[in-house]
Motif scaffolding. Structure first.
Motif, PDB file in Angstrom:
ATOM      1  N   TYR B   9       0.844  -1.201   0.000  1.00 27.10           N
ATOM      2  CA  TYR B   9       0.000   0.000   0.000  1.00 27.10           C
ATOM      3  C   TYR B   9       0.872   1.241   0.000  1.00 27.10           C
ATOM      4  O   TYR B   9       1.987   1.243   0.530  1.00 27.10           O
ATOM      5  CB  TYR B   9      -0.940   0.019   1.217  1.00 27.10           C
ATOM      6  N   GLU B  15      -4.742   8.173   5.621  1.00 23.37           N
ATOM      7  CA  GLU B  15      -5.128   7.062   6.484  1.00 23.37           C
ATOM      8  C   GLU B  15      -5.775   5.899   5.727  1.00 23.37           C
ATOM      9  O   GLU B  15      -5.550   4.742   6.043  1.00 23.37           O
ATOM     10  CB  GLU B  15      -6.113   7.629   7.521  1.00 23.37           C
TER      11      GLU B  15
ATOM     12  N   TYR C   9       5.823   3.281  12.023  1.00 26.33           N
ATOM     13  CA  TYR C   9       5.634   4.638  11.495  1.00 26.33           C
ATOM     14  C   TYR C   9       4.172   4.873  11.191  1.00 26.33           C
ATOM     15  O   TYR C   9       3.430   3.953  10.835  1.00 26.33           O
ATOM     16  CB  TYR C   9       6.480   4.857  10.236  1.00 26.33           C
ATOM     17  N   ARG C  68      -3.221   6.199  12.271  1.00 22.78           N
ATOM     18  CA  ARG C  68      -2.924   4.881  11.719  1.00 22.78           C
ATOM     19  C   ARG C  68      -1.419   4.656  11.764  1.00 22.78           C
ATOM     20  O   ARG C  68      -0.661   5.489  11.262  1.00 22.78           O
ATOM     21  CB  ARG C  68      -3.460   4.762  10.284  1.00 22.78           C
ATOM     22  N   ILE C  69      -1.022   3.543  12.336  1.00 20.62           N
ATOM     23  CA  ILE C  69       0.394   3.232  12.541  1.00 20.62           C
ATOM     24  C   ILE C  69       0.644   1.789  12.097  1.00 20.62           C
ATOM     25  O   ILE C  69      -0.094   0.886  12.491  1.00 20.62           O
ATOM     26  CB  ILE C  69       0.787   3.379  14.031  1.00 20.62           C
ATOM     27  N   THR C  70       1.673   1.608  11.306  1.00 20.34           N
ATOM     28  CA  THR C  70       2.106   0.262  10.912  1.00 20.34           C
ATOM     29  C   THR C  70       3.336  -0.128  11.715  1.00 20.34           C
ATOM     30  O   THR C  70       4.262   0.675  11.864  1.00 20.34           O
ATOM     31  CB  THR C  70       2.466   0.226   9.413  1.00 20.34           C
TER      32      THR C  70
ATOM     33  N   VAL D  75       1.560  -5.303  12.757  1.00 21.66           N
ATOM     34  CA  VAL D  75       0.496  -4.649  13.522  1.00 21.66           C
ATOM     35  C   VAL D  75      -0.071  -3.472  12.738  1.00 21.66           C
ATOM     36  O   VAL D  75       0.670  -2.650  12.199  1.00 21.66           O
ATOM     37  CB  VAL D  75       1.032  -4.113  14.870  1.00 21.66           C
ATOM     38  N   ASP D  76      -1.384  -3.395  12.699  1.00 22.26           N
ATOM     39  CA  ASP D  76      -2.083  -2.264  12.079  1.00 22.26           C
ATOM     40  C   ASP D  76      -2.928  -1.599  13.167  1.00 22.26           C
ATOM     41  O   ASP D  76      -3.919  -2.171  13.624  1.00 22.26           O
ATOM     42  CB  ASP D  76      -2.973  -2.774  10.939  1.00 22.26           C
ATOM     43  N   TYR D  77      -2.506  -0.423  13.587  1.00 21.24           N
ATOM     44  CA  TYR D  77      -3.283   0.348  14.565  1.00 21.24           C
ATOM     45  C   TYR D  77      -4.128   1.371  13.827  1.00 21.24           C
ATOM     46  O   TYR D  77      -3.621   2.105  12.973  1.00 21.24           O
ATOM     47  CB  TYR D  77      -2.345   1.097  15.520  1.00 21.24           C
ATOM     48  N   ARG D  78      -5.390   1.411  14.155  1.00 19.26           N
ATOM     49  CA  ARG D  78      -6.247   2.450  13.574  1.00 19.26           C
ATOM     50  C   ARG D  78      -7.096   3.026  14.690  1.00 19.26           C
ATOM     51  O   ARG D  78      -7.865   2.308  15.329  1.00 19.26           O
ATOM     52  CB  ARG D  78      -7.111   1.831  12.473  1.00 19.26           C
ATOM     53  N   GLN D  79      -6.916   4.303  14.911  1.00 19.67           N
ATOM     54  CA  GLN D  79      -7.587   4.946  16.034  1.00 19.67           C
ATOM     55  C   GLN D  79      -9.102   4.813  15.927  1.00 19.67           C
ATOM     56  O   GLN D  79      -9.686   5.102  14.883  1.00 19.67           O
ATOM     57  CB  GLN D  79      -7.231   6.439  16.066  1.00 19.67           C
TER      58      GLN D  79
END
Lengths: 84, 84, 84, 84
Positions: B9, B15, C9, C68-70, D75-79
């Motif tokens: 991606y 986002e 990041y 959003r953080i990977t 890891v995929d963080y999404r607020q």
């Protein structure tokens, strides 16, 4: 240009895989692509096709020697950068 | 046969990257390779060359649309297994 | 001992993420853990709990700044080795 | 919320690691966290601390049984998203 870090090793050969890793590094070195070794893998720099050409050649070196091989590749493409 | 899970991606588009992920999935679907979607990526099944052929095509779809692209590929090769 | 390479990041901040990566490296440096920077990430060396303690702290630095953080973490545990 | 896909297995036990993977899945199932199995790993959903708490427990199950363990975590963080 892409930076691609990869590690590739058989998982059916016991704890030490250095015999196999050495073959890969030797191939990369002879391939003439820019690379850097880290404690966790090898970083290649080049076009997408150059980088994946070399990684595929490495797989074909290990494939006849092993029944199970794990490969992890992380690629960072940045347009127009020599070194992202 | 290899199982290859990958995610790819752009990281310069904000986002939501669904506009780009949709293009990749559409390409994979048309490519005729066995695949499975997961919440974290796409799993392809085939020979090394088939799988990396499709992944490279996906990159070439995104490359002209983005300045920075992250790709992560995890491959499990198991000799003689259709599904490792 | 484990060697853990990680990259972390935000992906909602545009092409350059150096503002965020600098904060992480600064935190790691102050944490007193053995580390090495590579062009693709940071390699930490220590016990599992030390290493994941630091990685979790890094996440908590970025979490309030990004939607959003990977994060990608690759760990090599080798019993009784200081440096696998 | 984070989605974390991980795979963890000994690399000193030969080609088949199902004996070890079963122990990890059993632990995850008992831990009460949301999870999904894929052909390439396990996806956990929860807060950062919940997810890494469970992954660390899995490591501590395998650690006394093996001299070398590979772990890969994405890891995929999404607020504010329950499911990114």
């Amino acid at each position: 240009m892409v930076l691609a870090e990869f590690s590739m090793y058989p998982t059916d050969k016991g704890e030490s895989v250095s015999h196999y890793v050495v073959q890969i590094i030797d191939h990369i070195d002879k391939a003439g692509i820019d690379y850097q070794l880290t404690p966790m893998g090898t970083i290649l720099e080049g076009s997408w096709d150059e980088v994946f050409g070399v990684i595929s050649e490495c797989f074909k070196i290990l494939e006849p020697q092993s029944n199970r091989i794990t490969t992890i590749i992380k690629v960072d493409y940045r347009q127009g950068k020599e070194s992202p």
